[in-house]
Design an enzyme around this catalytic site. Structure first.
Site, PDB file in Angstrom:
ATOM      1  N   ASP A 136     -15.731  26.234  13.516  1.00  0.00           N
ATOM      2  CA  ASP A 136     -16.111  25.112  12.655  1.00  0.00           C
ATOM      3  C   ASP A 136     -17.607  25.061  12.390  1.00  0.00           C
ATOM      4  OD1 ASP A 136     -13.456  23.597  12.439  1.00  0.00           O
ATOM      5  OD2 ASP A 136     -13.660  23.983  14.577  1.00  0.00           O
ATOM      6  N   ASP A 156     -17.869  31.334  16.659  1.00  0.00           N
ATOM      7  CA  ASP A 156     -17.357  29.973  16.665  1.00  0.00           C
ATOM      8  C   ASP A 156     -16.687  29.761  15.292  1.00  0.00           C
ATOM      9  OD1 ASP A 156     -17.533  26.992  17.248  1.00  0.00           O
ATOM     10  OD2 ASP A 156     -18.826  27.121  15.496  1.00  0.00           O
ATOM     11  N   ASP A 186     -22.765  27.250  15.581  1.00  0.00           N
ATOM     12  CA  ASP A 186     -23.595  26.247  14.894  1.00  0.00           C
ATOM     13  C   ASP A 186     -24.111  25.165  15.836  1.00  0.00           C
ATOM     14  OD1 ASP A 186     -20.789  25.251  15.083  1.00  0.00           O
ATOM     15  OD2 ASP A 186     -21.716  23.463  14.237  1.00  0.00           O
TER      16      ASP A 186
HETATM   17  N1  LIG Z   1     -13.459  15.471  20.957  1.00  0.00           N
HETATM   18  C1  LIG Z   1     -14.402  15.729  20.049  1.00  0.00           C
HETATM   19  N2  LIG Z   1     -14.224  16.792  19.258  1.00  0.00           N
HETATM   20  C2  LIG Z   1     -15.192  17.057  18.367  1.00  0.00           C
HETATM   21  C3  LIG Z   1     -16.339  16.273  18.244  1.00  0.00           C
HETATM   22  N3  LIG Z   1     -17.120  16.818  17.288  1.00  0.00           N
HETATM   23  C4  LIG Z   1     -16.445  17.879  16.828  1.00  0.00           C
HETATM   24  N4  LIG Z   1     -15.283  18.013  17.450  1.00  0.00           N
HETATM   25  C5  LIG Z   1     -14.239  19.005  17.255  1.00  0.00           C
HETATM   26  O1  LIG Z   1     -14.602  20.177  17.947  1.00  0.00           O
HETATM   27  C6  LIG Z   1     -14.146  21.307  17.223  1.00  0.00           C
HETATM   28  C7  LIG Z   1     -15.354  22.208  17.020  1.00  0.00           C
HETATM   29  O2  LIG Z   1     -14.890  23.485  16.949  1.00  0.00           O
HETATM   30  P1  LIG Z   1     -15.847  24.784  17.009  1.00  0.00           P
HETATM   31  O3  LIG Z   1     -15.111  25.819  16.220  1.00  0.00           O
HETATM   32  O4  LIG Z   1     -17.143  24.438  16.412  1.00  0.00           O
HETATM   33  O5  LIG Z   1     -15.932  25.154  18.458  1.00  0.00           O
HETATM   34  C8  LIG Z   1     -13.562  20.813  15.918  1.00  0.00           C
HETATM   35  O6  LIG Z   1     -12.160  20.810  16.017  1.00  0.00           O
HETATM   36  C9  LIG Z   1     -14.052  19.390  15.818  1.00  0.00           C
HETATM   37  O7  LIG Z   1     -13.128  18.535  15.189  1.00  0.00           O
HETATM   38  C10 LIG Z   1     -16.490  15.157  19.097  1.00  0.00           C
HETATM   39  O8  LIG Z   1     -17.495  14.431  19.036  1.00  0.00           O
HETATM   40  N5  LIG Z   1     -15.501  14.920  19.981  1.00  0.00           N
HETATM   41 MG   LIG Z   2     -18.822  24.968  15.486  1.00  0.00          MG
END
Ligand SMILES: Nc1nc2c(ncn2[C@@H]2O[C@H](COP(=O)(O)O)[C@@H](O)[C@H]2O)c(=O)[nH]1
Ligand SMILES: [Mg+2]
Length: 567
Positions: free
Chosen positions: A115, A113, A395
């Site tokens: 973020d 993953d 994570d």
């Molecule tokens: N639509 C939403 N997007 C969200 C939220 N919390 C996080 N995020 C976004 O998801 C990805 C996570 O990426 P990963 O690499 O961990 O798969 C990241 O772009 C965040 O900005 C939410 O509550 N709603």
């Molecule tokens: Mg992540």
């Protein structure tokens, strides 16, 4: 075992592994535990013979003795080489902890993953800005947000929002609520037991409970708890409609989703990544070792192509050797993956064909390709690798770790950066916990005596003999004085123990205590989830660098209440 290194053998081209050992296909290999744990290494007899080594004659004597000597020599050699043994690097905040035995040698592909996994953000900066945008969005639709500021200490990962009551709770491994906060005010123990004495946290009831799965949940939970205060003090205007705590949660959620999906927050981060990303020079090297060991590396992120490219360039390219770029590390990259559905369903897949992010539909992923959408099944089919040959590292406890395990039986690793702080806090509070345990033990002993005297007294009032002749012969005054004195001692001990229990874990978080514990003796609900779904867990991906891509992670023996040595 002697080190055979010499200037002549230390050539830059390296030792040809194939001449030293052969490999059996890992999918066919099961060891004495019935698991694919031992791996696939076989001695190359021809090689030994070419050097005139007789494998039987080389290792003489009883195996127990040979093993003891070899293990000692192995430790000495590692020390001479300046490499810490995995056993020594254990018990450090950057350890990799194992709940379910995992042999990296039996893993053919490692998916990551992005973020908060490959890329760690400064939580105060990233979540602080997400919170600001969320509050701005709430303000636009008429919510009173003036005077509020982001307070990252208000919540920790693993807590659960009770949307029905406007509370945030911490539960133990059995889902009993141990601490709770209404709005931004902690509830007393009495209020907690009155409110939750007969109720368990049940994540299947999605309309009521919301688990804080990731550090991304921090901004949302802080905003929600603060807005609960505003709802309680009546400052939320009536024209927003009759709002209950659940409706308020939806409003805050919508405002935060807009912050994540609308361009401004991400544009700000992309324009100045150095303000948001915590760099880790060891990270690309850990992945490089894995790639060179023959693992297929995958990137599977919910972030979109432009954001992913910018973040990965910023975090990887400068730390990679030669002219390597981040994309050279991965065999397949999937952006906008739409996890958890990525692990559950099949969405259409698109190939990202230009640097600008132009896409075209496609049906099969190819090595080196960058895709948007699709499914885990498609990735497995493309690589012809399935189930427990894949390790997925993420994570998010539900999206990354639970769903990849439940639906595909992938092996899983959870990244939880807060473990580093938690580990240090646990070490620093050892003294406090030892004093607390001693006081509790003393109270138990005093309490046991009190209970026996009470029973003796109870039988006496009914004209029956006490437990022993000596107890029967105690005179009335002696019995009652002893009981009174013991009661006073227990009360005094309680006065001492109660605030110490309250303070336990405050080195990690003043309100919520330790991440992994609930109360002095038990695991938190979060820890139970981690244990259940993550085979291994650690604070950051670069911790793999201190092990090898061939590491055998063995889970610890689980103690049970009836184990004689668990007392
Ligand atoms: N639509 C939403 N997007 C969200 C939220 N919390 C996080 N995020 C976004 O998801 C990805 C996570 O990426 P990963 O690499 O961990 O798969 C990241 O772009 C965040 O900005 C939410 O509550 N709603
Ligand atoms: Mg992540």
């Amino acid at each position: 075992m002697k080190c055979q290194c010499s200037s002549s053998s230390n050539s830059s081209s390296g030792v040809d592994e194939k001449s030293v050992f052969s490999l059996t296909s890992s999918s066919k290999y099961e060891d004495y535990l019935g698991e694919k744990t031992k791996g696939d290494l076989n001695v190359k007899v021809e090689h030994l013979e070419a050097f005139g080594i007789d494998s039987q004659a080389t290792i003489k004597g009883p195996m127990e003795e040979v093993a003891r000597v070899e293990a000692e020599e192995a430790e000495d050699l590692l020390r001479d080489l300046g490499i810490p043994t995995p056993f020594l690097s254990r018990q450090s905040p950057r350890d990799i902890f194992c709940s379910r035995t995992l042999h990296l040698q039996s893993i053919s592909a490692i998916g990551y993953d992005m973020d908060y996994t490959l890329i760690h953000y400064n939580v105060i900066a990233w979540e602080g800005r997400a919170y600001d945008y969320c509050m701005e969005n709430l303000k636009k639709v008429g919510f009173p947000v003036d005077g509020l500021a982001f307070d990252p200490d208000l919540v920790i990962r693993g807590l659960v929002i009770d949307k029905e009551k406007g509370n945030l709770v911490k539960a133990d491994r059995f889902a009993y609520v141990k601490r709770a906060m209404h709005g931004t005010k902690m509830l007393s123990n009495r209020a907690v037991s009155e409110m939750y004495g007969r109720e368990l946290v049940d994540l299947r009831k999605e309309s009521r409970w919301e688990f804080l799965n990731t550090l991304f949940s921090v901004s949302e939970a802080v905003a929600y708890m603060q807005m609960v205060d505003r709802l309680d003090d009546g400052t939320i205007a009536a024209q927003l409609g009759p709002l209950d705590y659940e409706g308020l949660y939806k409003a805050v959620g919508r405002a935060l989703i807009r912050a994540h999906v609308e361009g401004q927050l991400k544009s700000e981060i992309m324009s100045k990544p150095e303000l948001f990303v915590t760099p880790d020079p060891e990270l690309p090297l850990a992945l490089l070792d894995q790639k060179e060991a023959g693992k297929k590396l995958l990137l599977i992120t919910n972030s979109d192509y432009h954001y992913t490219d910018k973040m990965m360039q910023h975090s990887f390219n400068r730390f990679l050797p030669n002219d390597m770029g981040w994309r050279d590390l991965f065999d397949i990259m999937v952006v906008s993956a739409r996890k958890p559905e990525f692990f559950q369903l099949s969405h259409p897949m698109y190939e990202v064909v230009t640097r600008e992010g132009l896409m075209r539909p496609c049906f099969k992923a190819k090595t080196g390709g960058l895709y948007s959408g699709g499914s885990a099944q498609m990735v497995e089919n493309s690589l012809n690798i399935h189930g427990d040959e894949v390790l997925y590292v993420g994570d998010h406890i539900y999206t990354d770790v639970s769903q990849s395990k439940v639906h595909l039986r992938w092996r899983t690793a959870l990244i939880c950066r807060e473990l580093e702080e938690e580990f240090s806090a646990l070490i620093h509070s050892r003294g406090h916990r030892a004093s607390l345990v001693e006081l509790i033990n003393q109270k138990e002993v005093v309490g046991d005596l009190f209970n026996q005297l009470r029973l003796a007294s109870q039988r006496r009032t009914k004209g029956r003999p006490a437990q022993t002749l000596a107890a029967t012969n105690l005179d009335d005054q002696e019995l009652s004085e002893s009981m009174q004195k013991l009661l006073i001692v227990m009360q005094r001990l309680d006065q001492k123990i109660a605030p110490m229990l309250e303070a336990d874990g405050e080195l990690f978080n003043k309100r919520w205590g330790f991440l992994s514990r609930a109360g002095l003796w038990d695991k938190s609900y979060l820890m139970r989830q981690i244990e259940k779904y993550a085979d291994i867990y650690t604070s950051r991906v670069s911790n793999f660098l201190h092990y090898t891509p061939f590491m055998y992670f063995r889970s610890q023996e689980q103690t049970l209440a009836h184990d004689s040595y668990s007392y």
